[in-house]
Write a protein that holds these residues in place. Sequence first.
Motif, mmCIF file in Angstrom:
data_model
loop_
_atom_site.group_PDB
_atom_site.id
_atom_site.type_symbol
_atom_site.label_atom_id
_atom_site.label_comp_id
_atom_site.label_asym_id
_atom_site.label_seq_id
_atom_site.Cartn_x
_atom_site.Cartn_y
_atom_site.Cartn_z
ATOM 1 N N PHE A 110 0.830 -1.199 0.000
ATOM 2 C CA PHE A 110 0.000 0.000 0.000
ATOM 3 C C PHE A 110 0.869 1.256 0.000
ATOM 4 O O PHE A 110 1.880 1.323 0.701
ATOM 5 C CB PHE A 110 -0.878 0.034 1.250
ATOM 6 C CG PHE A 110 -2.142 -0.766 1.151
ATOM 7 C CD1 PHE A 110 -3.373 -0.137 1.201
ATOM 8 C CD2 PHE A 110 -2.102 -2.147 1.031
ATOM 9 C CE1 PHE A 110 -4.550 -0.870 1.122
ATOM 10 C CE2 PHE A 110 -3.262 -2.882 0.953
ATOM 11 C CZ PHE A 110 -4.497 -2.248 0.995
ATOM 12 N N SER A 111 0.458 2.263 -0.764
ATOM 13 C CA SER A 111 1.093 3.577 -0.704
ATOM 14 C C SER A 111 0.538 4.303 0.523
ATOM 15 O O SER A 111 -0.461 3.861 1.124
ATOM 16 C CB SER A 111 0.775 4.375 -1.970
ATOM 17 O OG SER A 111 -0.603 4.728 -1.988
ATOM 18 N N ASP A 112 1.147 5.423 0.884
ATOM 19 C CA ASP A 112 0.641 6.199 2.021
ATOM 20 C C ASP A 112 -0.812 6.606 1.794
ATOM 21 O O ASP A 112 -1.637 6.523 2.704
ATOM 22 C CB ASP A 112 1.501 7.447 2.245
ATOM 23 C CG ASP A 112 2.857 7.123 2.833
ATOM 24 O OD1 ASP A 112 3.102 5.954 3.203
ATOM 25 O OD2 ASP A 112 3.689 8.046 2.927
ATOM 26 N N GLU A 113 -1.135 7.041 0.577
ATOM 27 C CA GLU A 113 -2.498 7.463 0.266
ATOM 28 C C GLU A 113 -3.468 6.298 0.385
ATOM 29 O O GLU A 113 -4.576 6.449 0.898
ATOM 30 C CB GLU A 113 -2.573 8.065 -1.142
ATOM 31 C CG GLU A 113 -1.852 9.396 -1.270
ATOM 32 C CD GLU A 113 -0.354 9.260 -1.541
ATOM 33 O OE1 GLU A 113 0.143 8.108 -1.652
ATOM 34 O OE2 GLU A 113 0.315 10.294 -1.628
ATOM 35 N N GLU A 114 -3.070 5.124 -0.074
ATOM 36 C CA GLU A 114 -3.932 3.949 0.021
ATOM 37 C C GLU A 114 -4.129 3.525 1.475
ATOM 38 O O GLU A 114 -5.222 3.095 1.857
ATOM 39 C CB GLU A 114 -3.352 2.794 -0.794
ATOM 40 C CG GLU A 114 -3.432 3.025 -2.283
ATOM 41 C CD GLU A 114 -2.642 2.007 -3.074
ATOM 42 O OE1 GLU A 114 -3.157 1.583 -4.123
ATOM 43 O OE2 GLU A 114 -1.533 1.635 -2.649
ATOM 44 N N MET A 115 -3.088 3.655 2.290
ATOM 45 C CA MET A 115 -3.231 3.333 3.709
ATOM 46 C C MET A 115 -4.226 4.281 4.368
ATOM 47 O O MET A 115 -5.095 3.843 5.130
ATOM 48 C CB MET A 115 -1.879 3.404 4.417
ATOM 49 C CG MET A 115 -0.972 2.238 4.092
ATOM 50 S SD MET A 115 0.488 2.184 5.137
ATOM 51 C CE MET A 115 1.621 3.193 4.210
ATOM 52 N N LEU A 116 -4.106 5.569 4.067
ATOM 53 C CA LEU A 116 -5.042 6.538 4.634
ATOM 54 C C LEU A 116 -6.469 6.230 4.194
ATOM 55 O O LEU A 116 -7.397 6.254 5.007
ATOM 56 C CB LEU A 116 -4.656 7.964 4.230
ATOM 57 C CG LEU A 116 -3.421 8.531 4.905
ATOM 58 C CD1 LEU A 116 -3.031 9.859 4.276
ATOM 59 C CD2 LEU A 116 -3.641 8.692 6.403
ATOM 60 N N GLU A 117 -6.625 5.918 2.915
ATOM 61 C CA GLU A 117 -7.956 5.596 2.408
ATOM 62 C C GLU A 117 -8.530 4.376 3.136
ATOM 63 O O GLU A 117 -9.673 4.390 3.588
ATOM 64 C CB GLU A 117 -7.895 5.324 0.902
ATOM 65 C CG GLU A 117 -9.244 5.065 0.291
ATOM 66 C CD GLU A 117 -9.191 4.857 -1.209
ATOM 67 O OE1 GLU A 117 -10.206 4.393 -1.746
ATOM 68 O OE2 GLU A 117 -8.156 5.133 -1.844
ATOM 69 N N TRP A 118 -7.737 3.331 3.312
ATOM 70 C CA TRP A 118 -8.212 2.124 3.989
ATOM 71 C C TRP A 118 -8.555 2.404 5.453
ATOM 72 O O TRP A 118 -9.595 1.975 5.959
ATOM 73 C CB TRP A 118 -7.161 1.009 3.884
ATOM 74 C CG TRP A 118 -7.656 -0.289 4.435
ATOM 75 C CD1 TRP A 118 -8.463 -1.199 3.813
ATOM 76 C CD2 TRP A 118 -7.398 -0.824 5.748
ATOM 77 N NE1 TRP A 118 -8.713 -2.261 4.654
ATOM 78 C CE2 TRP A 118 -8.075 -2.058 5.840
ATOM 79 C CE3 TRP A 118 -6.657 -0.369 6.832
ATOM 80 C CZ2 TRP A 118 -8.026 -2.844 6.987
ATOM 81 C CZ3 TRP A 118 -6.621 -1.152 7.980
ATOM 82 C CH2 TRP A 118 -7.296 -2.384 8.046
ATOM 83 N N LEU A 119 -7.688 3.143 6.133
ATOM 84 C CA LEU A 119 -7.890 3.420 7.555
ATOM 85 C C LEU A 119 -9.109 4.292 7.836
ATOM 86 O O LEU A 119 -9.710 4.204 8.912
ATOM 87 C CB LEU A 119 -6.639 4.083 8.143
ATOM 88 C CG LEU A 119 -5.453 3.152 8.365
ATOM 89 C CD1 LEU A 119 -4.172 3.949 8.543
ATOM 90 C CD2 LEU A 119 -5.706 2.249 9.568
#
Length: 154
Positions: free
Chosen positions: A113-122
């Motif tokens: 996961f990229s940082d943006e994808e992690m934020l989106e998931w969280l």
Amino acid sequence: MGRDRGNPRQGSRTARPGQPGYRLSVPDGRLVPVTEIDAKIEALVPAWLTLPDIAERFGVEVTRVRQLVKEGQLIAVRRGENRALHVPAEFIGEDRIVKGLAGTLTLLKDDGFSDEEMLEWLFTPDPTLPGTPVQALRENRGTEVKRRAQALAV
């Protein structure tokens, strides 16, 4: 093992030389304007703290907070007119990082996961939790969040 996502950091960098201002959208492989990604994150994350705000809360120097970001214990994104680094406020408890966040970030990063994808998931609601993964972490339900993060690697 994990999803075949290519370079795990690719989603957080400019996608290709000659196309500044775009990032690769890893799930579907298309180039997406940075502003589209930024707008999506802005819509999901309700409040932000600057690194100096966090340093003051923790009673440490800003360089220590920068180190936490560098180590992957926190995610910081550039936002605002001056493009200063900001961390989602929900990542920060009274005097420390929310319990279980660092381990969850490691699991997601290991899955590409990229940082943006992690934020989106969280910050995306999950009806099986219920709430968002970050809310579950704040409520000390980290085991369930980590279980879901591990399942993403299957």
